[in-house]
Design an enzyme around this catalytic site. Structure first.
Site, PDB file in Angstrom:
ATOM      1  N   GLY A  39       0.791  -1.223   0.000  1.00  0.00           N
ATOM      2  CA  GLY A  39       0.000   0.000   0.000  1.00  0.00           C
ATOM      3  C   GLY A  39       0.825   1.274   0.000  1.00  0.00           C
ATOM      4  O   GLY A  39       2.040   1.274  -0.208  1.00  0.00           O
ATOM      5  N   CYS A  41       1.673   3.269   2.492  1.00  0.00           N
ATOM      6  CA  CYS A  41       2.655   3.386   3.581  1.00  0.00           C
ATOM      7  C   CYS A  41       4.016   2.849   3.175  1.00  0.00           C
ATOM      8  O   CYS A  41       5.036   3.527   3.336  1.00  0.00           O
ATOM      9  CB  CYS A  41       2.151   2.665   4.818  1.00  0.00           C
ATOM     10  SG  CYS A  41       3.294   2.741   6.207  1.00  0.00           S
ATOM     11  N   LYS A  50      10.705   7.977   5.672  1.00  0.00           N
ATOM     12  CA  LYS A  50      11.595   7.801   6.822  1.00  0.00           C
ATOM     13  C   LYS A  50      13.020   7.491   6.373  1.00  0.00           C
ATOM     14  O   LYS A  50      13.990   7.892   7.034  1.00  0.00           O
ATOM     15  CB  LYS A  50      11.085   6.689   7.746  1.00  0.00           C
ATOM     16  CG  LYS A  50       9.682   6.890   8.263  1.00  0.00           C
ATOM     17  CD  LYS A  50       9.434   8.264   8.821  1.00  0.00           C
ATOM     18  CE  LYS A  50       7.966   8.555   9.047  1.00  0.00           C
ATOM     19  NZ  LYS A  50       7.208   8.892   7.836  1.00  0.00           N
ATOM     20  N   THR A 142      -8.823  -0.268   1.521  1.00  0.00           N
ATOM     21  CA  THR A 142      -8.261   0.334   0.308  1.00  0.00           C
ATOM     22  C   THR A 142      -7.480   1.616   0.560  1.00  0.00           C
ATOM     23  O   THR A 142      -6.960   2.219  -0.376  1.00  0.00           O
ATOM     24  CB  THR A 142      -9.377   0.594  -0.713  1.00  0.00           C
ATOM     25  OG1 THR A 142     -10.473   1.250  -0.069  1.00  0.00           O
ATOM     26  CG2 THR A 142      -9.872  -0.711  -1.314  1.00  0.00           C
ATOM     27  N   SER A 144      -6.064   5.418   1.358  1.00  0.00           N
ATOM     28  CA  SER A 144      -6.399   6.792   0.999  1.00  0.00           C
ATOM     29  C   SER A 144      -5.454   7.310  -0.076  1.00  0.00           C
ATOM     30  O   SER A 144      -4.427   6.702  -0.373  1.00  0.00           O
ATOM     31  CB  SER A 144      -6.327   7.690   2.236  1.00  0.00           C
ATOM     32  OG  SER A 144      -5.012   7.664   2.785  1.00  0.00           O
ATOM     33  N   GLU A 202       0.225  27.507   5.747  1.00  0.00           N
ATOM     34  CA  GLU A 202      -0.770  26.760   6.517  1.00  0.00           C
ATOM     35  C   GLU A 202      -2.001  27.626   6.779  1.00  0.00           C
ATOM     36  O   GLU A 202      -1.889  28.767   7.225  1.00  0.00           O
ATOM     37  CB  GLU A 202      -0.155  26.288   7.835  1.00  0.00           C
ATOM     38  CG  GLU A 202      -1.123  25.672   8.832  1.00  0.00           C
ATOM     39  CD  GLU A 202      -1.888  24.478   8.271  1.00  0.00           C
ATOM     40  OE1 GLU A 202      -3.133  24.516   8.329  1.00  0.00           O
ATOM     41  OE2 GLU A 202      -1.245  23.534   7.773  1.00  0.00           O
ATOM     42  N   MET A 316      -5.838   8.949   9.900  1.00  0.00           N
ATOM     43  CA  MET A 316      -5.296   8.127   8.817  1.00  0.00           C
ATOM     44  C   MET A 316      -3.848   7.782   9.135  1.00  0.00           C
ATOM     45  O   MET A 316      -2.906   8.404   8.643  1.00  0.00           O
ATOM     46  CB  MET A 316      -5.424   8.857   7.484  1.00  0.00           C
ATOM     47  CG  MET A 316      -6.858   9.018   7.013  1.00  0.00           C
ATOM     48  SD  MET A 316      -6.961   9.820   5.400  1.00  0.00           S
ATOM     49  CE  MET A 316      -8.715   9.629   5.044  1.00  0.00           C
ATOM     50  N   HIS A 319      -0.446   2.656  11.927  1.00  0.00           N
ATOM     51  CA  HIS A 319      -0.545   1.807  13.118  1.00  0.00           C
ATOM     52  C   HIS A 319      -1.988   1.670  13.590  1.00  0.00           C
ATOM     53  O   HIS A 319      -2.356   0.640  14.159  1.00  0.00           O
ATOM     54  CB  HIS A 319       0.360   2.309  14.240  1.00  0.00           C
ATOM     55  CG  HIS A 319       0.351   3.773  14.469  1.00  0.00           C
ATOM     56  ND1 HIS A 319       1.064   4.648  13.691  1.00  0.00           N
ATOM     57  CD2 HIS A 319      -0.264   4.537  15.414  1.00  0.00           C
ATOM     58  CE1 HIS A 319       0.886   5.889  14.143  1.00  0.00           C
ATOM     59  NE2 HIS A 319       0.078   5.839  15.180  1.00  0.00           N
ATOM     60  N   HIS A 442      20.029   3.607  33.430  1.00  0.00           N
ATOM     61  CA  HIS A 442      20.772   4.866  33.405  1.00  0.00           C
ATOM     62  C   HIS A 442      22.142   4.641  32.781  1.00  0.00           C
ATOM     63  O   HIS A 442      22.829   3.670  33.122  1.00  0.00           O
ATOM     64  CB  HIS A 442      20.946   5.410  34.823  1.00  0.00           C
ATOM     65  CG  HIS A 442      21.801   6.642  34.887  1.00  0.00           C
ATOM     66  ND1 HIS A 442      21.321   7.888  34.547  1.00  0.00           N
ATOM     67  CD2 HIS A 442      23.116   6.812  35.227  1.00  0.00           C
ATOM     68  CE1 HIS A 442      22.298   8.772  34.684  1.00  0.00           C
ATOM     69  NE2 HIS A 442      23.412   8.146  35.100  1.00  0.00           N
TER      70      HIS A 442
END
Length: 457
Positions: A39, A41, A50, A142, A144, A202, A316, A319, A442
């Site tokens: 898909g 992603c 990424k 399906t 977006s 924006e 959307m 995950h 730590h």
């Protein structure tokens, strides 16, 4: 019946649901119109972006951060074709991983455009013609597609979507991005680091809408320091491509403003991909917002047809889609699959990253929930100082009377990883004290979460 379950779409919702269904004993098939599984992603979204974020961060740090560590480099250059080659290699390896899962779990892959023929049949159209398959249940996953603003045509060269912006063959000298959400901020960061002059327009008065107000304001300041320029409260009127670039006309506080750049990225959002799916023919009802209507079992208005992911209400996010894909097939076989919609993490994968889950401070005030705030800066953390990642903070909200953890908001280089601990505590209705008394290794950056929890008391 040919199958127990046919899934239309092989994105995060579809392929995860298919694997889970097969493991639960359902004879499963997945219909996919694209040449590749995974898909949006995997192929043109989460994963390639990424990969580019990582590559551009390495380049930027080599230029501006290595000297702090006593590492000196001369003549550093960007090789865009090689960078894109690495990105494509990452994507290809994950595609093969999904193909392996399908084979290992005996999931049938049906290539073509799937559409509903009725409550228990799916027609698949391909170059070889159309064929109809029967099934007990159907799952619509399906996904977006990007949207544009009215009257603005995306040509894929000068005016582009994220699909093209993850595959530029050269660095644009200037880039205007319309939309300051996750996609706009992430790709703006990528190309800014690599040398583009990036301006982001924006419509809303803040970047990263949906995040806690303090997070949004802090992020904007950090991005501006990195070289990104913002125009908030600005409504785009027109975008026109020319031979040498693109011109944008917008309104800001009743004044017309003009912008010019080599390319314009439309990042104003996405819409469910339901075109040609045959929803009306099958009697599947839609919501007022144009998404598929489902009940608490992710069942549509037709008993045997289900829907998950971007085509139904909710954020959307990959995950979220994966979680619904698992839960819906569990419901199909009588198990108690569930998704806590209130705790779906929201992440912007810039550097630093922003991650959030649960209530924002603004939402707590609006709902008149008594709360306390705990904060701690990464500047005071030993590991953050050691790895030169001191930007950001952790902000926790807890109920003033019960100490129940209500929300977590993080700005950090690895906020997307750190948020999982907070989500886990909230899933079990844990308290801020639970988080504070959990022993953290730590030195780690996760200790900032512990310190923020301690500061609540």
């Amino acid at each position: 019946m040919d199958y127990d379950l046919i899934i239309i779409g092989s994105g995060p919702a579809g392929y995860v649901a298919a694997v889970h269904a097969a493991k639960l004993g359902l004879k499963t098939a997945v219909v996919e119109k694209s040449e590749y599984l995974g898909g949006t992603c995997l192929n043109v979204g989460c994963i390639p972006s990424k990969a580019l974020l990582s590559s551009s961060e390495h380049f930027h740090y080599a230029e501006h951060g290595f000297s702090k560590h006593g590492i000196k480099i001369k003549g550093i250059e960007v090789d865009i074709p090689e960078m894109m080659k690495r990105k494509d290699k990452v994507v290809d390896s994950l595609r093969k991983g999904i193909e392996f899962l399908f084979k290992a779990n005996k999931i049938d892959r049906i290539n073509g455009l799937g559409s509903l023929e009725g409550a228990n049949s799916v027609s698949v159209s391909s170059e070889d013609g159309a064929k109809t398959y029967t099934t007990k249940n159907i799952l619509l996953a399906t996904g977006s597609v990007p949207v544009s603003l009215p009257g603005i045509d995306i040509d894929g060269t000068h005016i582009v979507t994220s699909d093209q912006a993850i595959a530029f063959d050269s660095i644009p000298k200037s880039l205007i991005i319309i939309g300051a959400g996750a996609i706009g901020l992430e790709l703006g960061s990528v190309w800014s680091r690599l040398g583009s002059q990036v301006e982001i327009i924006e419509f809303l008065p803040k970047v990263a809408a949906g995040f806690d107000e303090e997070i949004s304001k802090t992020l904007q300041k950090m991005f501006e320091k990195q070289g990104l320029k913002f125009h908030l409260n600005t409504k785009v009127q027109s975008v026109k491509a020319a031979k040498k670039g693109v011109s944008v006309t917008a309104m800001q506080e009743a004044k017309e403003k003009s912008f010019e750049a080599e390319k314009v990225l439309m990042a104003v959002g996405r819409k469910p991909f339901t075109e040609g799916l045959g929803l009306e023919k099958a009697g599947v009802a839609m919501t007022d917002r144009g998404r598929i209507q489902v009940d608490g079992n992710w069942k549509t208005s037709v008993d045997s047809i289900y829907a998950v992911g971007d085509v139904i209400d909710g954020p959307m996010l990959a995950h979220k889609a994966e979680a619904e894909g698992i839960a819906v097939v569990e419901r199909m076989v009588g198990q108690a699959g569930s998704v806590n919609a209130a705790l779906i993490p929201n992440v912007v994968y810039t550097n630093p990253e922003a991650a959030s889950s649960g209530l924002t401070e603004e939402a707590a005030k609006e709902q008149k929930i008594p709360y306390r705030v705990g904060k701690y800066q990464f500047l005071n953390n030993g590991r953050a100082k050691a790895v030169d990642q001191t930007d950001g903070f952790v902000k926790l909200l807890a109920h003033k009377e019960t100490d129940k953890l209500l929300g977590a908001h993080i700005i950090a280089s690895n906020a997307s990883e750190l948020i999982a601990e907070c989500v886990s505590v909230m899933e079990f209705s844990g308290s801020a004290e639970d988080l504070a008394r959990t022993i953290h290794a730590h030195p780690t950056m996760a200790e900032v979460i512990k310190e923020a929890a301690h500061s609540l008391h």
